[in-house]
Design an enzyme around this catalytic site. Structure first.
Site, PDB file in Angstrom:
ATOM      1  N   LYS A 136    -112.929 -11.379  -2.379  1.00 27.85           N
ATOM      2  CA  LYS A 136    -113.759 -12.432  -1.785  1.00 27.85           C
ATOM      3  C   LYS A 136    -115.028 -12.499  -2.620  1.00 27.85           C
ATOM      4  O   LYS A 136    -115.946 -11.694  -2.450  1.00 27.85           O
ATOM      5  CB  LYS A 136    -114.120 -12.123  -0.337  1.00 27.85           C
ATOM      6  CG  LYS A 136    -114.777 -13.330   0.327  1.00 27.85           C
ATOM      7  CD  LYS A 136    -115.608 -12.966   1.536  1.00 27.85           C
ATOM      8  CE  LYS A 136    -116.962 -12.402   1.191  1.00 27.85           C
ATOM      9  NZ  LYS A 136    -117.834 -13.269   0.353  1.00 27.85           N
ATOM     10  N   CYS A 196    -129.419  -6.200  -9.875  1.00 27.87           N
ATOM     11  CA  CYS A 196    -129.687  -4.946  -9.163  1.00 27.87           C
ATOM     12  C   CYS A 196    -130.327  -3.898 -10.068  1.00 27.87           C
ATOM     13  O   CYS A 196    -131.018  -3.010  -9.570  1.00 27.87           O
ATOM     14  CB  CYS A 196    -128.404  -4.420  -8.532  1.00 27.87           C
ATOM     15  SG  CYS A 196    -127.044  -4.341  -9.683  1.00 27.87           S
ATOM     16  N   GLU A 249    -136.259  -4.126  -2.350  1.00 26.06           N
ATOM     17  CA  GLU A 249    -135.814  -4.757  -3.584  1.00 26.06           C
ATOM     18  C   GLU A 249    -136.214  -6.242  -3.574  1.00 26.06           C
ATOM     19  O   GLU A 249    -135.782  -6.985  -2.687  1.00 26.06           O
ATOM     20  CB  GLU A 249    -134.289  -4.645  -3.653  1.00 26.06           C
ATOM     21  CG  GLU A 249    -133.680  -5.225  -4.889  1.00 26.06           C
ATOM     22  CD  GLU A 249    -132.161  -5.057  -4.906  1.00 26.06           C
ATOM     23  OE1 GLU A 249    -131.541  -4.979  -3.830  1.00 26.06           O
ATOM     24  OE2 GLU A 249    -131.614  -4.996  -6.014  1.00 26.06           O
ATOM     25  N   GLU A 291    -121.530  -0.560  -4.992  1.00 21.50           N
ATOM     26  CA  GLU A 291    -122.601  -0.855  -5.963  1.00 21.50           C
ATOM     27  C   GLU A 291    -123.674  -1.622  -5.213  1.00 21.50           C
ATOM     28  O   GLU A 291    -123.525  -2.820  -4.964  1.00 21.50           O
ATOM     29  CB  GLU A 291    -122.051  -1.716  -7.106  1.00 21.50           C
ATOM     30  CG  GLU A 291    -120.949  -1.081  -7.901  1.00 21.50           C
ATOM     31  CD  GLU A 291    -121.392   0.145  -8.662  1.00 21.50           C
ATOM     32  OE1 GLU A 291    -122.611   0.410  -8.729  1.00 21.50           O
ATOM     33  OE2 GLU A 291    -120.514   0.853  -9.157  1.00 21.50           O
TER      34      GLU A 291
HETATM   35  P1  NAD Z   1    -126.705 -10.478   1.781  1.00 23.26           P
HETATM   36  O1  NAD Z   1    -126.900  -9.045   2.066  1.00 23.26           O
HETATM   37  O2  NAD Z   1    -126.545 -11.432   2.916  1.00 23.26           O
HETATM   38  O3  NAD Z   1    -125.422 -10.706   0.851  1.00 23.26           O
HETATM   39  C1  NAD Z   1    -125.212  -9.996  -0.352  1.00 23.26           C
HETATM   40  C2  NAD Z   1    -123.755 -10.229  -0.734  1.00 23.26           C
HETATM   41  O4  NAD Z   1    -122.917  -9.585   0.211  1.00 23.26           O
HETATM   42  C3  NAD Z   1    -123.332 -11.699  -0.689  1.00 23.26           C
HETATM   43  O5  NAD Z   1    -122.460 -11.952  -1.770  1.00 23.26           O
HETATM   44  C4  NAD Z   1    -122.618 -11.865   0.641  1.00 23.26           C
HETATM   45  O6  NAD Z   1    -121.596 -12.852   0.586  1.00 23.26           O
HETATM   46  C5  NAD Z   1    -122.021 -10.515   0.843  1.00 23.26           C
HETATM   47  N1  NAD Z   1    -121.895 -10.129   2.231  1.00 23.26           N
HETATM   48  C6  NAD Z   1    -122.839 -10.225   3.199  1.00 23.26           C
HETATM   49  N2  NAD Z   1    -122.372  -9.744   4.366  1.00 23.26           N
HETATM   50  C7  NAD Z   1    -121.104  -9.339   4.136  1.00 23.26           C
HETATM   51  C8  NAD Z   1    -120.101  -8.737   4.929  1.00 23.26           C
HETATM   52  N3  NAD Z   1    -120.313  -8.416   6.223  1.00 23.26           N
HETATM   53  N4  NAD Z   1    -118.911  -8.474   4.349  1.00 23.26           N
HETATM   54  C9  NAD Z   1    -118.684  -8.758   3.061  1.00 23.26           C
HETATM   55  N5  NAD Z   1    -119.594  -9.304   2.245  1.00 23.26           N
HETATM   56  C10 NAD Z   1    -120.797  -9.585   2.779  1.00 23.26           C
HETATM   57  O7  NAD Z   1    -127.902 -10.929   0.903  1.00 23.26           O
HETATM   58  P2  NAD Z   1    -128.182 -12.228   0.053  1.00 23.26           P
HETATM   59  O8  NAD Z   1    -129.315 -12.972   0.694  1.00 23.26           O
HETATM   60  O9  NAD Z   1    -126.975 -12.983  -0.324  1.00 23.26           O
HETATM   61  O10 NAD Z   1    -128.722 -11.487  -1.219  1.00 23.26           O
HETATM   62  C11 NAD Z   1    -129.967 -10.847  -1.181  1.00 23.26           C
HETATM   63  C12 NAD Z   1    -129.867  -9.363  -1.227  1.00 23.26           C
HETATM   64  O11 NAD Z   1    -128.577  -8.912  -1.570  1.00 23.26           O
HETATM   65  C13 NAD Z   1    -130.790  -8.873  -2.308  1.00 23.26           C
HETATM   66  O12 NAD Z   1    -131.986  -8.453  -1.734  1.00 23.26           O
HETATM   67  C14 NAD Z   1    -130.053  -7.752  -2.962  1.00 23.26           C
HETATM   68  O13 NAD Z   1    -130.506  -6.529  -2.438  1.00 23.26           O
HETATM   69  C15 NAD Z   1    -128.638  -7.885  -2.536  1.00 23.26           C
HETATM   70  N6  NAD Z   1    -127.721  -8.209  -3.626  1.00 23.26           N
HETATM   71  C16 NAD Z   1    -127.389  -7.211  -4.465  1.00 23.26           C
HETATM   72  C17 NAD Z   1    -126.531  -7.467  -5.507  1.00 23.26           C
HETATM   73  C18 NAD Z   1    -126.149  -6.398  -6.486  1.00 23.26           C
HETATM   74  O14 NAD Z   1    -125.762  -6.711  -7.595  1.00 23.26           O
HETATM   75  N7  NAD Z   1    -126.199  -5.119  -6.098  1.00 23.26           N
HETATM   76  C19 NAD Z   1    -126.020  -8.741  -5.676  1.00 23.26           C
HETATM   77  C20 NAD Z   1    -126.383  -9.753  -4.777  1.00 23.26           C
HETATM   78  C21 NAD Z   1    -127.227  -9.459  -3.741  1.00 23.26           C
END
Ligand code: NAD
Length: 480
Positions: free
Chosen positions: A179, A288, A385, A254
């Site tokens: 996904k 990240c 972050e 990750e």
């Molecule tokens: P978020 O926590 O809502 O989502 C982050 C990612 O996780 C998205 O791709 C989302 O589709 C997925 N996700 C969320 N809830 C999920 C669940 N229950 N099951 C499966 N997937 C789920 O945050 P956001 O607003 O999209 O992104 C912001 C934050 O996310 C940032 O502050 C950062 O910390 C983190 N982030 C980290 C990475 C990374 O490379 N480690 C990448 C994207 C976002």
């Protein structure tokens, strides 16, 4: 781009079929540079997920029996297609995610390298023979694919992060349901198209979209799924790890980071600014491992801030498809409000905006490349972050003090240091609590090197030999 480009209509890819959701439900995909709707994304329901699970189950039975040699051939063929299509795939990524086309196209090329690397690793998943104390008995150790994988990838690297998961799992002989992020679905779908065109058997790879929490809960609970891989925020990672624990399913996590950068008194200042400012504003800071907390020796601090701010101010911010753009928009509107809150809080607590600090008007999600100096530890941005184009500085004077500051957060993903002393380089490499450390260097991602964090930044590595190992189980057979 000079040639005409049309954003491809997003689909689900289940059991080798490109289709909309069974229930007909969709949600819009937006262009972050314009705010316009560019596609209707199918939202999978449970019946769609059941089909994906059945396909992954059947696909695994075929794929695990496919020789590593033949798996490698298909993965290499897919890599070749990714290179050929890199500009097109890059255009898809830029249109849905925002980053400059040069970055997106380079990332599509990097995907090809990832698939090539794991194609080769597949052929070296060696077991071993252990000398036996029992006469005539052979102790054999085999490495086998763990089984169907549920993978969840975010929007910030919409091609390379799915690639690390898919390439390693497929190389190991696992089937996959992935996904990708709903914000940037087309990029991963184009990679799936390369694999499909390269002859990957139907059902071995399935791509679904929908409500993230519903999909992850449903897939992880299924007895078909044997391994979970997630890249995203620490809070979501902890939640998914708990779901996986119910079925005793191993996870690769990750998660977030908040990378410290230590600029020692004897650092090459120009190198430190050039490498870390480049790494900070790449992908508008939505990385990240982005360098964020700059601890600069007191004797260099003001000169560092001046040079870094000059770099930030020189960057042209704009739409990713414009070749002059150095930094694109943020991927979604949530990041814009997050930037406003982080920066307002820091300035309210005494920080100075040496560069940027504000949003840029217009329909897109644009934010100025920002540098905040002398930010106190009490500011939110020193603890959470930022995931955006904001760097922060503090001054330090002693090695022990800066190590304490660098290690003070629960994150432990990437860390960086700049020094001309090999003694200091070795000491700081030992002292930092991070899964990846760059010393006088800023590129920590490659298919051949392990990528992963410690502490609350997660566990497991993607890339390197460890990347394949994550999708293998060990079987011991004693034959008398
Ligand atoms: P978020 O926590 O809502 O989502 C982050 C990612 O996780 C998205 O791709 C989302 O589709 C997925 N996700 C969320 N809830 C999920 C669940 N229950 N099951 C499966 N997937 C789920 O945050 P956001 O607003 O999209 O992104 C912001 C934050 O996310 C940032 O502050 C950062 O910390 C983190 N982030 C980290 C990475 C990374 O490379 N480690 C990448 C994207 C976002």
């Amino acid at each position: 781009m000079t040639e005409a480009f049309t954003y491809p209509a997003p689909k689900l890819f289940i059991a080798g079929v490109w289709r909309m959701a069974g229930g007909g439900s969709t949600q819009p995909v937006l262009n972050p540079a314009t705010g316009e709707t560019i596609g209707d994304l199918p939202v999978a329901d449970e019946a769609d997920l059941d089909e994906a699970l059945a396909a992954a189950d059947a696909g695994f039975k075929i794929w695990r029996k496919t020789s590593a040699y033949d798996r490698a051939r298909i993965l290499h063929d897919a890599a070749r297609l990714m290179r050929e299509r890199s500009r097109y795939i890059g255009s898809v990524s830029t249109t849905e995610q925002g980053k400059p086309l040069a970055e997106s196209s380079a990332e599509a090329m990097a995907c090809a390298d990832i698939f090539d690397w794991f194609a080769e690793e597949a052929r070296r998943a060696y077991g071993r023979i252990v000398p036996s104390k029992h006469p005539g008995v052979r102790h054999m150790v085999f490495k086998e694919p763990i089984g169907p994988v549920a993978a969840f990838a975010p929007w910030n690297f919409p091609t390379t992060i799915p690639s690390r998961k898919m390439a390693a799992a497929l190389a190991a002989g696992c089937s996959v349901i992935i996904k990708p992020a709903e914000e940037a679905p087309g990029s991963c779908l184009e990679l799936a198209r390369c694999l499909d065109d390269a002859g990957l058997p139907k059902g071995v790879l399935n791509v679904v979209f929908g409500v993230p929490a519903d999909i992850s809960t449903y897939l992880i609970a299924s007895p078909v799924i044997r391994k979970v891989s997630f890249t995203g925020s620490t809070v979501v990672g902890k939640h998914l790890a708990k779901l996986a624990a119910d079925g005793m399913k191993p996870t690769t996590m990750e998660l977030g980071g908040h990378a410290p950068v230590i600029v020692f008194e004897d650092a090459d200042l120009d190198l430190a600014v050039r490498l870390s400012a480049g790494a900070k504003y790449r992908n508008a800071g939505q990385i990240c491992i982005a360098p964020t907390r700059f601890y600069v020796h007191d004797s260099l601090h003001d000169a560092f801030v001046e040079k870094f701010a000059a770099h930030a101010k020189s960057l042209k911010v704009g739409a990713g498809l414009d070749p002059a753009t150095a930094m694109g928009p943020l991927a979604n509107r949530r990041r814009l409000s997050a930037m406003g809150e982080f920066i307002g809080d820091a300035i309210g607590q005494g920080a100075t905006a040496a560069a940027g600090g504000e949003g840029i008007g217009g329909p897109g999600n644009f934010w100025q490349p920002t540098l905040l100096s002398d930010v106190p530890n009490s500011a939110r941005i020193m603890n959470e972050e930022p995931f955006g184009p904001v760097a922060v500085t503090q001054r330090f004077s002693s090695f022990d003090e800066v190590v304490e500051q660098a290690n003070r957060l629960p994150y432990g993903l990437a860390a960086y240091a700049y020094t001309r002393s090999s003694r200091t380089a070795a000491d700081i490499g030992d002292a930092l609590e991070a899964g990846m450390i760059g010393i006088n260097f800023s590129i920590l991602t490659g298919p051949e090197t392990p990528f992963g964090g410690v502490k609350e930044s997660g566990h497991g590595s993607e890339g390197g030999h460890e990347g394949l190992e994550a999708y293998l189980v060990t079987k011991y057979v004693a034959q008398g």
